[in-house]
Scaffold this active site. Structure first.
Site, PDB file in Angstrom:
ATOM      1  N   SER A   1      20.560 -26.347   7.864  1.00  0.00           N
ATOM      2  CA  SER A   1      20.784 -27.435   8.815  1.00  0.00           C
ATOM      3  C   SER A   1      21.294 -28.634   8.040  1.00  0.00           C
ATOM      4  CB  SER A   1      19.463 -27.788   9.520  1.00  0.00           C
ATOM      5  OG  SER A   1      19.542 -29.037  10.170  1.00  0.00           O
TER       6      SER A   1
ATOM      7  N   TYR B   1      10.531 -29.587   9.186  1.00  0.00           N
ATOM      8  CA  TYR B   1      11.782 -28.850   9.350  1.00  0.00           C
ATOM      9  C   TYR B   1      12.745 -29.155   8.203  1.00  0.00           C
ATOM     10  CZ  TYR B   1      15.935 -27.034  11.758  1.00  0.00           C
ATOM     11  OH  TYR B   1      17.069 -26.333  12.092  1.00  0.00           O
ATOM     12  N   ALA B   2      12.884 -30.434   7.875  1.00  0.00           N
ATOM     13  CA  ALA B   2      13.777 -30.835   6.776  1.00  0.00           C
ATOM     14  C   ALA B   2      13.291 -30.264   5.447  1.00  0.00           C
ATOM     15  CB  ALA B   2      13.870 -32.362   6.704  1.00  0.00           C
TER      16      ALA B   2
ATOM     17  N   LYS C   1      14.318 -26.579   5.247  1.00  0.00           N
ATOM     18  CA  LYS C   1      15.767 -26.434   5.183  1.00  0.00           C
ATOM     19  C   LYS C   1      16.310 -26.897   3.830  1.00  0.00           C
ATOM     20  CE  LYS C   1      16.327 -24.583   9.214  1.00  0.00           C
ATOM     21  NZ  LYS C   1      16.715 -23.156   9.320  1.00  0.00           N
TER      22      LYS C   1
END
Length: 269
Positions: free
Chosen positions: A142, A155-156, A159
């Site tokens: 992402s 999430y970061a 990713k």
């Protein structure tokens, strides 16, 4: 439509919907034999039934958090075709909101799916591809994998790890004739924003929908990913608006970071 991918044997995780479905359909249109892997059998049936390209989509049930599942599926594909040409690790999930309020169990689930799922798929495919002397591993990350995204910290985090894995392995794998790419999608019209687990009062879907950027379709995302694979790009970023944002952050991080922070504060007011 045929060409570069005609006759290739591909395995796509998270293939039943969203970007994964777009990839499977685009590959089928180009004559590939596509194994669409997902944990949702009903969605897989719909996908396989709607395929109309010169290639073929075969559905396979796979839990990406299971190393043994990957061994079983990759082993079956190689046993039938004698090779695996393309591995696309796309399956993902998300939990967003105030990091103080996110349960450790939800963080573990995100790591299991978004990171370990990629590790298992990459490892299983890499061993086969290194032995056969060719292949391409593509990991879907992402834009959050190369820049900070407040309120999406978990999430970061995963990713960023996927990007690090992919870019490092790309150099190592080249020795064995194996290619590795990582995908950095921008806004794509999928159910991810509505299906992600939201903690607290953070209006995740509202924030995404309020952005002055129109999302592209999953099928268009699939087409752009295949173009990046064919060109053997290290980083496959799209659409144009996302590439611009990533470039601005790369060269002007001190300008972009405060803008991200202000957007987050506004979304939780």
């Amino acid at each position: 439509m045929s060409g570069h991918f005609a006759g290739q044997v591909a395995l796509v995780t998270g293939g039943a919907s969203g970007i994964g479905r777009g990839i499977c359909e685009a590959l089928c249109d180009r004559g590939a034999i596509v194994y669409a892997a997902d944990i949702r059998e009903d969605a897989l049936e719909t996908l396989a039934g709607g395929a109309d390209g010169p290639g073929e989509i075969r559905r396979v049930t796979l839990d990406v958090t299971s190393e043994s599942d990957f061994s079983r599926v990759v082993g079956a594909v190689v046993a039938e075709h004698g090779r695996l040409d393309l591995m696309i690790n796309n399956a993902g999930t998300g939990v967003v909101g105030d990091f103080r309020r996110i349960a450790l169990a939800d963080i573990r689930t995100t790591v299991d799916v978004n990171l370990w799922g990629v590790v298992y798929g990459t490892k299983a495919a890499y061993e086969v591809m290194a032995a056969q002397g060719h292949g391409h591993i593509v990991n879907v990350a992402s834009s959050a994998g190369v820049m900070p995204v407040p309120m999406q910290t978990t999430y970061a985090m995963v990713k960023h790890a996927v990007v690090g894995l992919s870019r490092s392995l790309r150099i190592e794998a080249a020795v064995y004739g194996v290619k590795v790419s990582v995908v950095l999608p921008g806004l794509v019209r999928t159910s991810f924003f509505s299906s992600a687990k939201v903690v607290g009062e953070y209006d995740y879907q509202g924030e995404m929908e309020s952005l002055p950027i129109s999302p592209i379709s999953p099928r268009r995302a699939g087409e752009l990913i295949l173009a990046g694979i064919r060109a053997n790009r290290e980083l496959i970023a799209f659409p144009t608006s996302n590439k611009l944002i990533l470039r601005l952050f790369r060269f002007f991080p001190r300008l972009m970071t405060p803008l991200l922070a202000r957007a987050t504060i506004k979304s939780v007011e």
